[in-house]
Design an enzyme around this catalytic site. Sequence first.
Site, mmCIF file in Angstrom:
data_model
loop_
_atom_site.group_PDB
_atom_site.id
_atom_site.type_symbol
_atom_site.label_atom_id
_atom_site.label_comp_id
_atom_site.label_asym_id
_atom_site.label_seq_id
_atom_site.Cartn_x
_atom_site.Cartn_y
_atom_site.Cartn_z
ATOM 1 N N GLY A 159 70.643 27.520 15.087
ATOM 2 C CA GLY A 159 70.462 28.069 13.732
ATOM 3 C C GLY A 159 69.539 29.268 13.639
ATOM 4 O O GLY A 159 69.918 30.309 13.089
ATOM 5 N N HIS A 194 67.294 27.426 22.920
ATOM 6 C CA HIS A 194 68.010 26.743 21.831
ATOM 7 C C HIS A 194 67.006 26.620 20.685
ATOM 8 O O HIS A 194 66.078 25.809 20.740
ATOM 9 C CB HIS A 194 68.488 25.361 22.309
ATOM 10 C CG HIS A 194 69.194 24.564 21.249
ATOM 11 N ND1 HIS A 194 70.550 24.316 21.288
ATOM 12 C CD2 HIS A 194 68.744 23.981 20.130
ATOM 13 C CE1 HIS A 194 70.902 23.613 20.228
ATOM 14 N NE2 HIS A 194 69.810 23.389 19.510
ATOM 15 N N ASP A 214 62.725 24.114 6.876
ATOM 16 C CA ASP A 214 63.830 25.071 6.964
ATOM 17 C C ASP A 214 63.289 26.494 7.002
ATOM 18 O O ASP A 214 62.611 26.938 6.074
ATOM 19 C CB ASP A 214 64.759 24.881 5.755
ATOM 20 C CG ASP A 214 66.067 25.615 5.962
ATOM 21 O OD1 ASP A 214 66.042 26.856 6.071
ATOM 22 O OD2 ASP A 214 67.109 24.937 6.011
ATOM 23 N N ARG A 238 78.666 11.984 23.023
ATOM 24 C CA ARG A 238 77.396 12.602 23.378
ATOM 25 C C ARG A 238 76.356 11.476 23.512
ATOM 26 O O ARG A 238 76.180 10.667 22.603
ATOM 27 C CB ARG A 238 76.957 13.540 22.273
ATOM 28 C CG ARG A 238 75.648 14.176 22.582
ATOM 29 C CD ARG A 238 75.102 14.862 21.387
ATOM 30 N NE ARG A 238 74.021 15.749 21.778
ATOM 31 C CZ ARG A 238 73.474 16.613 20.973
ATOM 32 N NH1 ARG A 238 73.922 16.741 19.755
ATOM 33 N NH2 ARG A 238 72.496 17.366 21.372
ATOM 34 N N GLY A 287 65.581 21.511 16.030
ATOM 35 C CA GLY A 287 65.014 21.133 17.325
ATOM 36 C C GLY A 287 65.031 22.380 18.201
ATOM 37 O O GLY A 287 65.938 23.200 18.089
ATOM 38 N N GLU A 326 78.255 22.542 21.420
ATOM 39 C CA GLU A 326 78.129 21.357 22.268
ATOM 40 C C GLU A 326 79.416 20.537 22.288
ATOM 41 O O GLU A 326 79.801 19.982 23.317
ATOM 42 C CB GLU A 326 76.958 20.499 21.775
ATOM 43 C CG GLU A 326 75.617 21.139 22.091
ATOM 44 C CD GLU A 326 74.531 20.814 21.093
ATOM 45 O OE1 GLU A 326 74.741 21.051 19.883
ATOM 46 O OE2 GLU A 326 73.479 20.314 21.510
#
Length: 419
Positions: free
Chosen positions: A333, A210, A285, A93, A214, A386
Amino acid sequence: MKVLVLNAGSSSLKYRLIDVTDIENMKLMAKGICDRVGSEASQHVCSIDENELRISIPMENHDEAMQVVLDTLSSGPLKVLDSLDEIDAVGHRVVQGGKYFSHSVIIDDDVIKKIAELSELAPLHNKAALSGIHACQKHMPGVPMVAAFDTAFFQTLLPKAYMYPLPYDLCKKYNIRKYGAHGISHRYIAERAAEFLGKPLQDLKMITCHLGNGCSVTAIDHGQAVDTSMGMTPLDGLMMGTRCGSIDPAIVTFLEEHEHLSPEEMDDLMNKKSGILGVTGISNDLRSIGDAADQGDARSQLAYEMYAYSVKRYIGQYIAVLGGVDVIVLAAGVGENSKRMRRLIFEGLETIGIIIDEKRNNATQGEREISSDDSNVRVLIIPTDEEFMIARDTYELVEEREEQKAHAHEEEVSSVHNK
Ligand code: AMP
């Protein structure tokens, strides 16, 4: 074909060993992470099925981390390979592919040169990927390698979407433009979503979100990315775990001046001390923030609302960009797991035909639809993968090259015969 997928971060090396029979049949053989590479606290966690190995082991750099990974895969208690010769290909990647790469490529000297040249745009990440590539060349010489770029999917953006309204000559001089990021994830979830709906990707107007630590949103028009929220760097766009996303650019110079911050300190503030962490002062979080909000912490409630609002705003923008939308896809997530965040994001959008079914929104596993039967827009959750995408690209490119080689060999043999 056994494919080793590597994802080298600035101080980590994540990997998966995948046995690819064909693109429909991939079996995970092992996965793991070398963490805090370069520090005294470096450790390696490897898991195969239910078994996990966690060891503290000194790893000064990615080369040493690579050695640890290969040793673990080919010897010791979690051994899955009799010999490293069993690894047929490696997929890397790479975060920044700049204007050079609009799809994954087989790595050769020219590709390595370009990845190095692009390091200026993603200093930590491209250098880490290069370390991984060099480590493989050393430990597995001759094994074909493929680079999958996080920016490649966005090379279809038009200049009106990727240019910034800054002095044109400066943009050209420094290659300042929108490159996007998370492209491997957006491409994966878009393709899976089309498959889930049983429709060709080329027939759909899609918005892919997404949403993890991030975050990014992409507008995809009939299979081609037309806009995305991340910019020249992954700092732009949505509010994230520790990144601020888009802010008034004047705030940068204001804070530098009033807080006496150097450019590096300001960069650190925007990348590592902002977003959910910055607003709450508690955590980046979302799970912790949800708990704190439940206990009455006002700043956690605010962060929750800001995060959802930031996503809602991009969805609105991209509906305008696309001239409507057929399907919205959520991943990562937060997108995959937080029904509370999903509820907030789509609240009030019923009037434009986006209706969430509460019961479906509460379901927990796998690829699924959360929109109601009377929603004009289908809303899906597609767990992102991914590594799968990188393994698939690696398999396809290496197979194609082998076929070309075999074909060239056949032609050579037949031309000798005909002489
Ligand atoms: P990622 O970067 O994709 O690993 O996503 C990390 C983010 O997902 C963190 O903010 C987590 O709090 C969030 N997350 C993971 N699981 C859940 C969950 N079950 N509920 C809410 N947020 C979650």
